[in-house]
Every structure is written in C-alpha cells, then in structure tokens.
Write a protein that holds these residues in place. Structure first.
Motif, PDB file in Angstrom:
ATOM      1  N   VAL A   6       0.802  -1.194   0.053  1.00  0.00           N
ATOM      2  CA  VAL A   6      -0.049  -0.028   0.146  1.00  0.00           C
ATOM      3  C   VAL A   6       0.863   1.291  -0.004  1.00  0.00           C
ATOM      4  CG1 VAL A   6      -1.854   1.327   1.379  1.00  0.00           C
ATOM      5  CG2 VAL A   6      -1.921  -1.232   0.707  1.00  0.00           C
ATOM      6  N   SER A   7       1.896   1.110   0.720  1.00  0.00           N
ATOM      7  CA  SER A   7       2.826   2.463   0.828  1.00  0.00           C
ATOM      8  C   SER A   7       3.505   2.553  -0.244  1.00  0.00           C
ATOM      9  CB  SER A   7       3.807   2.431   2.020  1.00  0.00           C
ATOM     10  OG  SER A   7       4.621   0.975   1.995  1.00  0.00           O
ATOM     11  N   PHE A   8       3.989   1.655  -1.204  1.00  0.00           N
ATOM     12  CA  PHE A   8       4.781   1.570  -2.385  1.00  0.00           C
ATOM     13  C   PHE A   8       3.572   2.028  -3.675  1.00  0.00           C
ATOM     14  CE2 PHE A   8       5.710  -0.279  -6.672  1.00  0.00           C
ATOM     15  CZ  PHE A   8       6.862   0.331  -6.788  1.00  0.00           C
ATOM     16  N   THR A   9       2.420   1.552  -3.468  1.00  0.00           N
ATOM     17  CA  THR A   9       1.443   2.278  -4.310  1.00  0.00           C
ATOM     18  C   THR A   9       1.483   3.597  -4.098  1.00  0.00           C
ATOM     19  OG1 THR A   9       0.371   0.222  -4.388  1.00  0.00           O
ATOM     20  CG2 THR A   9      -0.944   1.894  -5.133  1.00  0.00           C
ATOM     21  N   ILE A  10       1.199   4.241  -3.039  1.00  0.00           N
ATOM     22  CA  ILE A  10       0.985   5.556  -2.503  1.00  0.00           C
ATOM     23  C   ILE A  10       1.977   6.536  -3.015  1.00  0.00           C
ATOM     24  CG2 ILE A  10       0.634   7.191  -0.801  1.00  0.00           C
ATOM     25  CD1 ILE A  10      -1.284   5.168   0.652  1.00  0.00           C
ATOM     26  N   ILE A  11       3.086   6.109  -2.883  1.00  0.00           N
ATOM     27  CA  ILE A  11       4.390   6.756  -3.288  1.00  0.00           C
ATOM     28  C   ILE A  11       4.353   6.643  -4.747  1.00  0.00           C
ATOM     29  CG2 ILE A  11       7.005   6.507  -3.246  1.00  0.00           C
ATOM     30  CD1 ILE A  11       6.868   5.355  -0.454  1.00  0.00           C
ATOM     31  N   LEU A  12       4.391   5.680  -5.515  1.00  0.00           N
ATOM     32  CA  LEU A  12       4.370   5.390  -6.909  1.00  0.00           C
ATOM     33  C   LEU A  12       3.254   6.551  -7.508  1.00  0.00           C
ATOM     34  CD1 LEU A  12       5.246   4.219  -9.449  1.00  0.00           C
ATOM     35  CD2 LEU A  12       3.580   2.532  -9.125  1.00  0.00           C
ATOM     36  N   CYS A  13       2.044   6.652  -6.932  1.00  0.00           N
ATOM     37  CA  CYS A  13       1.045   7.441  -7.452  1.00  0.00           C
ATOM     38  C   CYS A  13       1.492   8.881  -7.194  1.00  0.00           C
ATOM     39  CB  CYS A  13      -0.238   7.397  -6.631  1.00  0.00           C
ATOM     40  SG  CYS A  13      -1.157   5.631  -7.247  1.00  0.00           S
ATOM     41  N   ALA A  14       2.015   9.173  -5.926  1.00  0.00           N
ATOM     42  CA  ALA A  14       2.366  10.784  -5.514  1.00  0.00           C
ATOM     43  C   ALA A  14       3.360  10.981  -6.604  1.00  0.00           C
ATOM     44  CB  ALA A  14       3.054  10.820  -4.439  1.00  0.00           C
ATOM     45  N   ALA A  15       4.501   9.958  -6.987  1.00  0.00           N
ATOM     46  CA  ALA A  15       5.458  10.378  -7.894  1.00  0.00           C
ATOM     47  C   ALA A  15       5.028  10.598  -9.316  1.00  0.00           C
ATOM     48  CB  ALA A  15       6.668   9.264  -7.804  1.00  0.00           C
ATOM     49  N   LEU A  16       3.837   9.917  -9.899  1.00  0.00           N
ATOM     50  CA  LEU A  16       3.568  10.004 -10.936  1.00  0.00           C
ATOM     51  C   LEU A  16       2.671  11.296 -11.211  1.00  0.00           C
ATOM     52  CD1 LEU A  16       2.084   6.448 -12.118  1.00  0.00           C
ATOM     53  CD2 LEU A  16       3.855   7.872 -13.285  1.00  0.00           C
ATOM     54  N   ILE A  17       2.060  11.680 -10.012  1.00  0.00           N
ATOM     55  CA  ILE A  17       1.410  13.013 -10.236  1.00  0.00           C
ATOM     56  C   ILE A  17       2.570  14.412 -10.367  1.00  0.00           C
ATOM     57  CG2 ILE A  17      -0.115  14.886  -8.547  1.00  0.00           C
ATOM     58  CD1 ILE A  17      -1.619  12.090  -7.483  1.00  0.00           C
ATOM     59  N   LEU A  18       3.576  14.179  -9.420  1.00  0.00           N
ATOM     60  CA  LEU A  18       4.654  14.980  -9.403  1.00  0.00           C
ATOM     61  C   LEU A  18       5.212  15.074 -11.035  1.00  0.00           C
ATOM     62  CD1 LEU A  18       5.958  17.074  -7.865  1.00  0.00           C
ATOM     63  CD2 LEU A  18       7.733  15.272  -7.236  1.00  0.00           C
ATOM     64  N   VAL A  19       5.308  14.013 -11.673  1.00  0.00           N
ATOM     65  CA  VAL A  19       5.891  14.010 -12.990  1.00  0.00           C
ATOM     66  C   VAL A  19       5.096  14.801 -13.950  1.00  0.00           C
ATOM     67  CG1 VAL A  19       6.781  12.458 -14.789  1.00  0.00           C
ATOM     68  CG2 VAL A  19       7.713  12.008 -12.611  1.00  0.00           C
ATOM     69  N   PHE A  20       3.751  14.386 -13.675  1.00  0.00           N
ATOM     70  CA  PHE A  20       2.814  14.995 -14.860  1.00  0.00           C
ATOM     71  C   PHE A  20       2.443  16.298 -14.508  1.00  0.00           C
ATOM     72  CE2 PHE A  20       0.484  10.489 -15.033  1.00  0.00           C
ATOM     73  CZ  PHE A  20       1.187  10.278 -15.824  1.00  0.00           C
ATOM     74  N   TYR A  21       2.858  16.846 -13.182  1.00  0.00           N
ATOM     75  CA  TYR A  21       2.669  18.197 -12.868  1.00  0.00           C
ATOM     76  C   TYR A  21       3.628  19.037 -13.410  1.00  0.00           C
ATOM     77  CZ  TYR A  21       2.118  22.805 -10.327  1.00  0.00           C
ATOM     78  OH  TYR A  21       2.062  23.961 -10.075  1.00  0.00           O
TER      79      TYR A  21
END
Length: 117
Positions: A6-21
């Motif tokens: 779960v923590s890996f998924t949350i970190i991955l989603c946050a990283a993708l959001i940051l990259v897209f932004y």
C-alpha cells in the motif's frame, strides 16, 4: 507485507502526479499559443454563425445510421460458428432486406449524391 504494498502504491502515485505536474508546467511555460482557446480550427473571434452544408450533415447522419446497423450485424458472425436455424436465417435476411431497401431509397432520393445535378 500488505502495508508495504500500500505504501509503495501511494508513493508511486504521488511520484506520477509530480512528474505529470512538472511536465505540464514545463510544456505550458514556453508557448503562449497553447494557452489560447482552440475552436476546431476556427478563429474564436470570427463570425460565430458560418454557413454549414446541409448535404454534408445529411451524409453524416446517414453514415451514422448505417454504421449502427452494420454494428448490429456483428453478432451474426458468432451465429455462423453455431448451427443456424430457419428462424435465425429468416430474421437475418429480413434485416438485410430492410437495410438494402433503406440504402436504395436514399440513393433514389439523391441523398447519397454529393453534387446536385
């Protein structure tokens, strides 16, 4: 183990959001043209009501009608793999006759002719 996933998924989603932004910020910071409204190739400040070809509209509507009717024929491919009964065959022939009659009627009315004679 579950908490780690779960923590890996949350970190991955946050990283993708940051990259897209960051990608969005970089791509829009260079070009002011990208910030203007896009109106399908028309100038947004020009005359709003431009003439529209009625024949083009009719042809598009006919295309959509026949496209939907052709999409209704796709289940027939599945029927060909199984045994076809007399009822299925007659329903298919009636449907195709209605489709052909409609096409010939539109052809006879001149709806499929692009140029008027």
């Amino acid at each position: 183990m579950f908490m780690l996933m779960v923590s890996f998924t949350i970190i991955l989603c946050a990283a993708l959001i940051l990259v897209f932004y960051i990608t969005n910020y970089i791509s829009y910071s260079d070009f002011s043209e990208k910030l203007t409204p896009f109106e399908c190739g028309f100038d947004p400040l020009s005359k709003m009501r431009s003439p529209f070809s009625t024949r083009f509209f009719l042809l598009v509507v006919l295309f959509l009608i026949f496209d939907v009717e052709i999409a209704l024929l796709f289940p027939v491919l599945n029927i060909f793999t199984t045994e076809m009964s007399f009822m299925t065959t007659s329903a298919l022939i009636i449907f195709l006759m209605i489709l052909l009659f409609g096409m010939f009627h539109e052809w006879n009315e001149g709806a499929l002719d692009w140029f008027s004679k």
